[in-house]
Design a protein around this motif. Structure first.
Motif, PDB file in Angstrom:
ATOM      1  N   THR A 253      -0.096 -41.059  25.370  1.00  8.41           N
ATOM      2  CA  THR A 253       0.697 -42.276  25.378  1.00  8.41           C
ATOM      3  C   THR A 253       1.898 -42.068  26.299  1.00  8.41           C
ATOM      4  N   LEU A 254       2.466 -43.168  26.767  1.00  5.07           N
ATOM      5  CA  LEU A 254       3.713 -43.111  27.530  1.00  5.07           C
ATOM      6  C   LEU A 254       4.894 -43.606  26.700  1.00  5.07           C
ATOM      7  N   SER A 255       4.635 -43.918  25.433  1.00  6.39           N
ATOM      8  CA  SER A 255       5.689 -44.369  24.531  1.00  6.39           C
ATOM      9  C   SER A 255       6.204 -43.198  23.714  1.00  6.39           C
ATOM     10  N   HIS A 256       7.504 -42.928  23.818  1.00  6.76           N
ATOM     11  CA  HIS A 256       8.082 -41.821  23.062  1.00  6.76           C
ATOM     12  C   HIS A 256       7.997 -42.079  21.552  1.00  6.76           C
ATOM     13  N   GLU A 257       8.220 -43.318  21.136  1.00  6.65           N
ATOM     14  CA  GLU A 257       8.170 -43.625  19.704  1.00  6.65           C
ATOM     15  C   GLU A 257       6.764 -43.462  19.158  1.00  6.65           C
ATOM     16  N   GLN A 258       5.741 -43.870  19.909  1.00  4.67           N
ATOM     17  CA  GLN A 258       4.371 -43.672  19.458  1.00  4.67           C
ATOM     18  C   GLN A 258       4.024 -42.191  19.407  1.00  4.67           C
TER      19      GLN A 258
END
Length: 423
Positions: free
Chosen positions: A217-222
């Motif tokens: 993923t490129l989402s830190h929160e995910q």
């Protein structure tokens, strides 16, 4: 002519063009136009509201008029957006359309969107750095915010319904299991989940099929939430998500799932994407590509801004299904199966809207009024798109040509589907 008289005259034209419109209009002075009983009401908050929404006559103008509170929708927002969809019929009546727009242009040129700057990304289109900005702008809105409308598994893609009235949670679990069945997962296989979200696909595959799973993923929160969830259920040794672009992945895998990710890839990078997936897939393995497509075939200018491309999915691009198939086969894949899930996504979105609206106050407290309105209208607009077949969503099973053939259809049917259960 007063501004209220102008709105009244516009409303009369509107209801002549769409006589069965299930929406009323209320202006800033409380005057009501249209049916006495309606599912929705379009509220004009000031004399320039209608102009703000319709000039220029694009979805971007209408969407920004709503998120910046020039207009409001009371009641069923879908009824309101279906009216907008029906107004496309006016394009077939150019004289009436010109008269209606001239009326609107006579209203004050006032809009709240002038107080705001449109979001912009920096860098080269679909470079790794710019793609990280695009993904973060959408998916890092806050894990708790997404939890307000997603099912407990935090699956942010369309579910798979056997009954329109069944729960979203049941339908999402069925979708995750259907993906697992289509990929012929079994204990010990390695699975790459591209654009792995909050880890729901990997969790399902790890728990139920005992695979070794890796997500990107490129989402830190995910990224953080997914790995926390794996550890919480004792699968941290078996499942992991990394912060990586798909172009940075190395290794080889028995199966690849890509669910709701390739819309972010871009037309110019689509062959590169499939070539990368082809290289990562082991001989005999399968890839499932699940993504949204458009039925629009006209060549549109690349820089045309829409509400979704500006405020929801920056740099996202939808392509016709035949373009996707061609790119996959140009990369070396053979297409083994294609299934449309169009109405499944419409039902999924209707559930998400209901969940979001029921948690309105909490959503605004966690984010902002603008964010709540953005998600509400984007999801409602997507429902209209799917239900009118303007857009669709497909699951494609891709294989290298020498991969053993699977005869029959049992592998491609949900375990509780009557076609399977009755056999």
């Amino acid at each position: 002519m007063s501004h209220t008289d102008t709105v009244k005259q516009f409303a009369e034209m509107l209801y002549r063009a769409v006589p069965r419109a299930d929406i009323a209009i209320r202006d800033w002075e409380g005057n009501r136009y249209g049916p006495d009983q309606s599912s929705a009401t379009l509220v004009l908050n000031h004399p320039g509201s209608l102009r703000a929404a319709l000039i220029a006559p694009t979805d971007l103008s209408a969407g920004e008029a709503y998120i910046y509170e020039d207009i409001d929708f009371e009641g069923d927002i879908l009824a309101a957006l279906y009216l907008g969809n029906n107004l496309d019929q006016l394009r077939k009546q150019p004289r009436m359309l010109a008269k209606a727009l001239n009326l609107v242009r006579s209203l004050p040129n006032e809009s709240n969107r002038r107080l705001h700057r449109r979001p912009r990304l920096s860098g080269r289109l679909h470079s790794m750095a710019r793609d990280r900005q695009a993904i973060s702008s959408h998916y890092d809105t806050g894990n708790e915010f997404f939890s307000l409308f997603l099912d407990p598994s935090k699956t942010y893609s369309c579910a798979y319904f056997l009954d329109p009235l069944e729960s979203l949670e049941v339908a999402q679990q069925r979708k995750l299991d259907l993906v697992s069945r289509k990929l012929l997962l079994r204990p010990g296989l390695s699975l790459l989940d591209v654009g792995s979200g909050w880890g729901s696909m990997l969790l399902h595959a790890g728990k139920n099929y005992d695979v070794v799973g890796r997500g990107i993923t490129l989402s830190h929160e995910q990224f953080e939430e997914s790995n926390r969830r794996f550890a919480d259920v004792g699968l941290g040794h078996q499942l992991a998500v990394e912060m990586k672009d798909y172009r940075e992945v190395s290794g080889s895998f028995d199966a690849i799932s890509s669910i709701g990710m390739f819309e972010h890839v871009g037309a110019g990078q689509l062959t590169t994407y499939f070539e990368k997936m082809f290289g990562l897939l082991k001989p005999g393995g399968l890839m499932l590509n699940h993504g949204i497509t458009t039925r629009e075939r006209r060549r549109l200018p690349r820089l045309r801004e829409t509400f979704v491309s500006t405020h929801v999915f920056p740099d996202g691009e939808l392509l016709p299904i035949e373009n996707v198939i061609q790119a996959a086969e140009d990369a070396g894949f053979e297409v083994r199966d294609v299934e449309s899930l169009r109405m499944h996504y419409a039902l999924t979105l209707r559930n998400w809207i209901a969940n979001l609206e029921s948690n309105r106050e909490r959503a605004i407290k966690l984010t902002s009024e603008k964010t709540y309105r953005t998600w509400r209208i984007y999801m409602a607009g997507s429902v209209v798109g799917f239900e009118t077949a303007g857009i669709s969503v497909y699951q494609m099973i891709l294989a290298k040509p020498n991969t053993p053939w699977q005869f029959g259809r049992r592998w491609a049917v949900a375990a509780d589907d009557t076609a399977e259960a009755g056999s």
